[in-house]
Scaffold this motif. Sequence first.
Motif, PDB file in Angstrom:
ATOM      1  N   LYS A 252       0.839  -1.196   0.000  1.00 15.83           N
ATOM      2  CA  LYS A 252       0.000   0.000   0.000  1.00 15.83           C
ATOM      3  C   LYS A 252       0.876   1.248   0.000  1.00 15.83           C
ATOM      4  N   ALA A 253       0.260   2.385  -0.283  1.00 14.88           N
ATOM      5  CA  ALA A 253       1.007   3.645  -0.319  1.00 14.88           C
ATOM      6  C   ALA A 253       1.652   3.918   1.034  1.00 14.88           C
ATOM      7  N   TYR A 254       2.880   4.435   1.011  1.00 16.89           N
ATOM      8  CA  TYR A 254       3.612   4.732   2.236  1.00 16.89           C
ATOM      9  C   TYR A 254       2.953   5.913   2.936  1.00 16.89           C
ATOM     10  N   ASN A 255       2.531   5.701   4.171  1.00 19.14           N
ATOM     11  CA  ASN A 255       1.843   6.728   4.956  1.00 19.14           C
ATOM     12  C   ASN A 255       2.863   7.460   5.818  1.00 19.14           C
ATOM     13  N   ILE A 256       3.261   8.641   5.398  1.00 17.15           N
ATOM     14  CA  ILE A 256       4.322   9.365   6.087  1.00 17.15           C
ATOM     15  C   ILE A 256       3.931   9.757   7.505  1.00 17.15           C
ATOM     16  N   SER A 257       2.623   9.920   7.749  1.00 18.01           N
ATOM     17  CA  SER A 257       2.185  10.304   9.091  1.00 18.01           C
ATOM     18  C   SER A 257       2.494   9.218  10.122  1.00 18.01           C
ATOM     19  N   LYS A 258       2.715   7.980   9.680  1.00 16.28           N
ATOM     20  CA  LYS A 258       3.012   6.875  10.589  1.00 16.28           C
ATOM     21  C   LYS A 258       4.389   6.997  11.235  1.00 16.28           C
ATOM     22  N   ILE A 259       5.269   7.846  10.662  1.00 14.14           N
ATOM     23  CA  ILE A 259       6.642   7.904  11.185  1.00 14.14           C
ATOM     24  C   ILE A 259       7.031   9.298  11.659  1.00 14.14           C
TER      25      ILE A 259
ATOM     26  N   THR B 152       6.530  12.856  14.129  1.00  8.17           N
ATOM     27  CA  THR B 152       6.049  13.406  15.394  1.00  8.17           C
ATOM     28  C   THR B 152       5.017  14.485  15.103  1.00  8.17           C
ATOM     29  N   PRO B 153       4.309  14.990  16.134  1.00 11.26           N
ATOM     30  CA  PRO B 153       3.385  16.112  15.907  1.00 11.26           C
ATOM     31  C   PRO B 153       4.075  17.352  15.344  1.00 11.26           C
ATOM     32  N   GLU B 154       5.392  17.454  15.549  1.00 16.90           N
ATOM     33  CA  GLU B 154       6.156  18.585  15.016  1.00 16.90           C
ATOM     34  C   GLU B 154       6.673  18.307  13.607  1.00 16.90           C
ATOM     35  N   PHE B 155       6.233  17.212  13.001  1.00 15.16           N
ATOM     36  CA  PHE B 155       6.607  16.820  11.644  1.00 15.16           C
ATOM     37  C   PHE B 155       8.101  16.548  11.507  1.00 15.16           C
ATOM     38  N   THR B 156       8.664  15.913  12.510  1.00 11.61           N
ATOM     39  CA  THR B 156      10.027  15.394  12.425  1.00 11.61           C
ATOM     40  C   THR B 156       9.973  13.881  12.588  1.00 11.61           C
ATOM     41  N   LEU B 157      11.058  13.207  12.228  1.00 15.12           N
ATOM     42  CA  LEU B 157      11.064  11.757  12.247  1.00 15.12           C
ATOM     43  C   LEU B 157      11.005  11.211  13.667  1.00 15.12           C
ATOM     44  N   ASP B 158      10.087  10.277  13.897  1.00 20.99           N
ATOM     45  CA  ASP B 158       9.993   9.557  15.167  1.00 20.99           C
ATOM     46  C   ASP B 158      10.680   8.208  14.976  1.00 20.99           C
ATOM     47  N   GLU B 159      11.829   8.032  15.609  1.00 25.05           N
ATOM     48  CA  GLU B 159      12.649   6.842  15.385  1.00 25.05           C
ATOM     49  C   GLU B 159      11.901   5.558  15.737  1.00 25.05           C
ATOM     50  N   GLU B 160      11.151   5.572  16.830  1.00 23.91           N
ATOM     51  CA  GLU B 160      10.436   4.366  17.243  1.00 23.91           C
ATOM     52  C   GLU B 160       9.338   4.005  16.247  1.00 23.91           C
ATOM     53  N   LYS B 161       8.598   5.004  15.811  1.00 23.36           N
ATOM     54  CA  LYS B 161       7.554   4.750  14.822  1.00 23.36           C
ATOM     55  C   LYS B 161       8.152   4.249  13.508  1.00 23.36           C
ATOM     56  N   PHE B 162       9.280   4.823  13.135  1.00 27.79           N
ATOM     57  CA  PHE B 162       9.929   4.407  11.893  1.00 27.79           C
ATOM     58  C   PHE B 162      10.391   2.952  11.981  1.00 27.79           C
ATOM     59  N   ALA B 163      10.906   2.570  13.131  1.00 25.61           N
ATOM     60  CA  ALA B 163      11.356   1.189  13.309  1.00 25.61           C
ATOM     61  C   ALA B 163      10.197   0.205  13.190  1.00 25.61           C
ATOM     62  N   LEU B 164       9.025   0.606  13.662  1.00 24.68           N
ATOM     63  CA  LEU B 164       7.858  -0.271  13.589  1.00 24.68           C
ATOM     64  C   LEU B 164       7.244  -0.299  12.187  1.00 24.68           C
ATOM     65  N   TYR B 165       7.190   0.850  11.543  1.00 27.24           N
ATOM     66  CA  TYR B 165       6.507   0.939  10.249  1.00 27.24           C
ATOM     67  C   TYR B 165       7.390   0.463   9.103  1.00 27.24           C
ATOM     68  N   GLY B 166       8.678   0.751   9.163  1.00 30.24           N
ATOM     69  CA  GLY B 166       9.601   0.226   8.168  1.00 30.24           C
ATOM     70  C   GLY B 166       9.972   1.210   7.074  1.00 30.24           C
ATOM     71  N   TYR B 167      10.837   0.727   6.186  1.00 33.37           N
ATOM     72  CA  TYR B 167      11.361   1.529   5.082  1.00 33.37           C
ATOM     73  C   TYR B 167      10.274   1.855   4.063  1.00 33.37           C
ATOM     74  N   PRO B 168      10.445   2.950   3.326  1.00 29.71           N
ATOM     75  CA  PRO B 168       9.634   3.146   2.120  1.00 29.71           C
ATOM     76  C   PRO B 168      10.281   2.380   0.966  1.00 29.71           C
ATOM     77  N   TYR B 169       9.507   1.634   0.235  1.00 25.83           N
ATOM     78  CA  TYR B 169      10.019   0.863  -0.895  1.00 25.83           C
ATOM     79  C   TYR B 169       9.585   1.542  -2.191  1.00 25.83           C
ATOM     80  N   GLN B 170      10.413   1.408  -3.199  1.00 26.33           N
ATOM     81  CA  GLN B 170      10.111   2.032  -4.482  1.00 26.33           C
ATOM     82  C   GLN B 170      10.126   1.000  -5.596  1.00 26.33           C
ATOM     83  N   SER B 171       9.449   1.336  -6.672  1.00 24.19           N
ATOM     84  CA  SER B 171       9.351   0.426  -7.813  1.00 24.19           C
ATOM     85  C   SER B 171      10.690   0.326  -8.528  1.00 24.19           C
TER      86      SER B 171
END
Length: 667
Positions: A350-357, A359-378
């Motif tokens: 499915k489309a990569y949901n950037i909001s999943k990774i 913070t409320p301040e729109f910076t990267l949340d390391e823990e969320k990123f570890a759970l959600y995973g990498y963005p993959y490309q075609s």
Amino acid sequence: MSLDDTKPSVKLDGGADVEQVDTKHALNFADENKGVDAAELADAAEHLTLEEAKRIIHDATDDFDMPVNTFRSWFIGLIFTMIGTGVNVFFAARQPGITLNVFCAQVLSYPCGKALEYLLPTKSWTAFGKQWSFNPGKFNIYGEVSCENEETIPSHSTDIIFVQRLPQFFNQNAVGGNPGYQFLLTLSTQLIGFGMAGFSRRFLVYATIVLNRSFHQDTNPTVHGWSISRLRFFTYVFLGYGVYFILPDAIAGFLTTFNWMTWISPNNVKLAIFTGSISGLGINPITSFDWSYISFNSSPLVTPLFSTLNIWAGAAIIGLTMIPALYFTNTWYTAYLPINSNHLFANTGKAYNISKILTPEFTLDEEKFALYGYPYQSAGNAVLFAAFFAVYTATLMHIILYFRPEVINGFRAVFQRKSARDAYNDVHNRLMRRYDEVPEVIGGYTLPGKPLAVMIFKTQLIASILASFVGLGVANWQIVNLDGICTAGQVSHFSCPGYNTFFNSAVQWGAIGPARLYSAGKIYYPLVYGFLVGAIAPIPVYILTRKYPNSYWKYVSMPAFIYGALNWAPYNLSYLTPGVPIALYFQGYLRRNKLAWWTKYNYILSSALTSSISLFGVLWFFALLYKNFEPVWWGNTVSTAGCDGRQCPLLPMPAKGCFGPAPACPE
């Protein structure tokens, strides 16, 4: 010396004798008779006909008293600034996009200027110690160029606005929708761009005005049996194609996306992968009957033939080898995704949901990123990024190899605080020395007492501000009023390929950062070798060109070749292929064999087609598509009915619901 004494004649169309003039004699003629420096003609062609040589050598005179800063120039320029910016921003979200370019501005300015020359009063007034008039006389070439300087003002801050505001991207509507923020963002990026252009002007080409001159000739010669004037020819093509454009644009979509090979077996995944025009590789000899599709990259009537062929060859050779190799070996799990998409995907497909990774301040949340995973490309998008890396270094190496003297002169001009044009003695630069260069800093302080330079500065500045308002107005209207904007199934083709690529880059290089994706040992690290490949690629071509100067190697440009691979994801070969035979005919056969016709009509034809789809595209949109009038019938559904339209992947998703090393699939 006369050109007539140089070479024996050859027979061209119509049985006419045309002198065949080689480059050496043409250059000698230029120097001795017109004062044109040899460099002006050195790159023209291996052989020049007499007529072509005469056309390339332009007038060595200039009328310094021609009126430029006139009401007509301001009025036409600012009106077309609004029209051009509005059309370009409006159709930037469309696939394929439509652009009103500088050639359209040149063609459209002329009849408008002539109309005002006829309609406006000629009475003169005196104000502030100067005499002025709404109509100071004949609409001249410099007035037209002044209009074009205002009309062709690009702005790319709308990319940021779209990506910030829309929920499928960053969903920052509170910030991205703020009018003050939007205006300051647009104006600052626009003026920074002007500043950078000014700092680098010593390394760039000083353009000429050959096409403009053709409009201001009083003669209308008959060429190869064609006596129709340029303006009448433009009008017929403009209106004729505008009426036709309703078919591919709204009534018969298959004329735009003519993926006829997939109709044979619509659900055949591999057939769609190789021949599909929507999500496949686009291997198809006949792909479209829509000029907006054929000219999406650039008009094959305007782009030099060698450039068109280099770009197509690069797209074909790089894309059709690397993309299938990655895809059918399932490298980076690409076989679970569409082969040629510019979207980012989660490991669920499915489309990569950037909001999943974030913070409320729109910076990267390391823990969320570890759970959600990498963005993959075609696979197509991966090759696109490798080509991006390669084209930067290839361009730099190409400049070093082929244009060292020009670069050295540019740096010398920087350190000596001089204009780079002082280093060249051709007729164009000699004439231009009389005029002050446009400042890129505050004009009145830096160039006091020099009104022409300050006037040009003001026109560009005012046009930039006006374009900023217009572009923002159009972009915000689209975001609010177009249902499904920037989604794959948007009914009016506003799927936003450029904005999706912009978002893709913002996620990988901004939110997540290249260290997590492209550093040594990371998933996409091999793509970084594109920098090395790009740096090396021009060297063997340069060596072969020097060793065999009269061979076809001189037409090979590695930056253009690699640039061809930038036309993947979501575009493909089907967008480039139809332009090749058109370029071969117009830029190849007609230019060599019917030069007079080509000179008179070729660029007019291109501008008429592009202007037509721009203006009639707006008309048909608001008359039909905006009201959801799109007939539901075979001709409008066949192109998207099968796997090409559904973007079917090669492999089904694993039973656990996601691919990759993750033990569990993210929600």
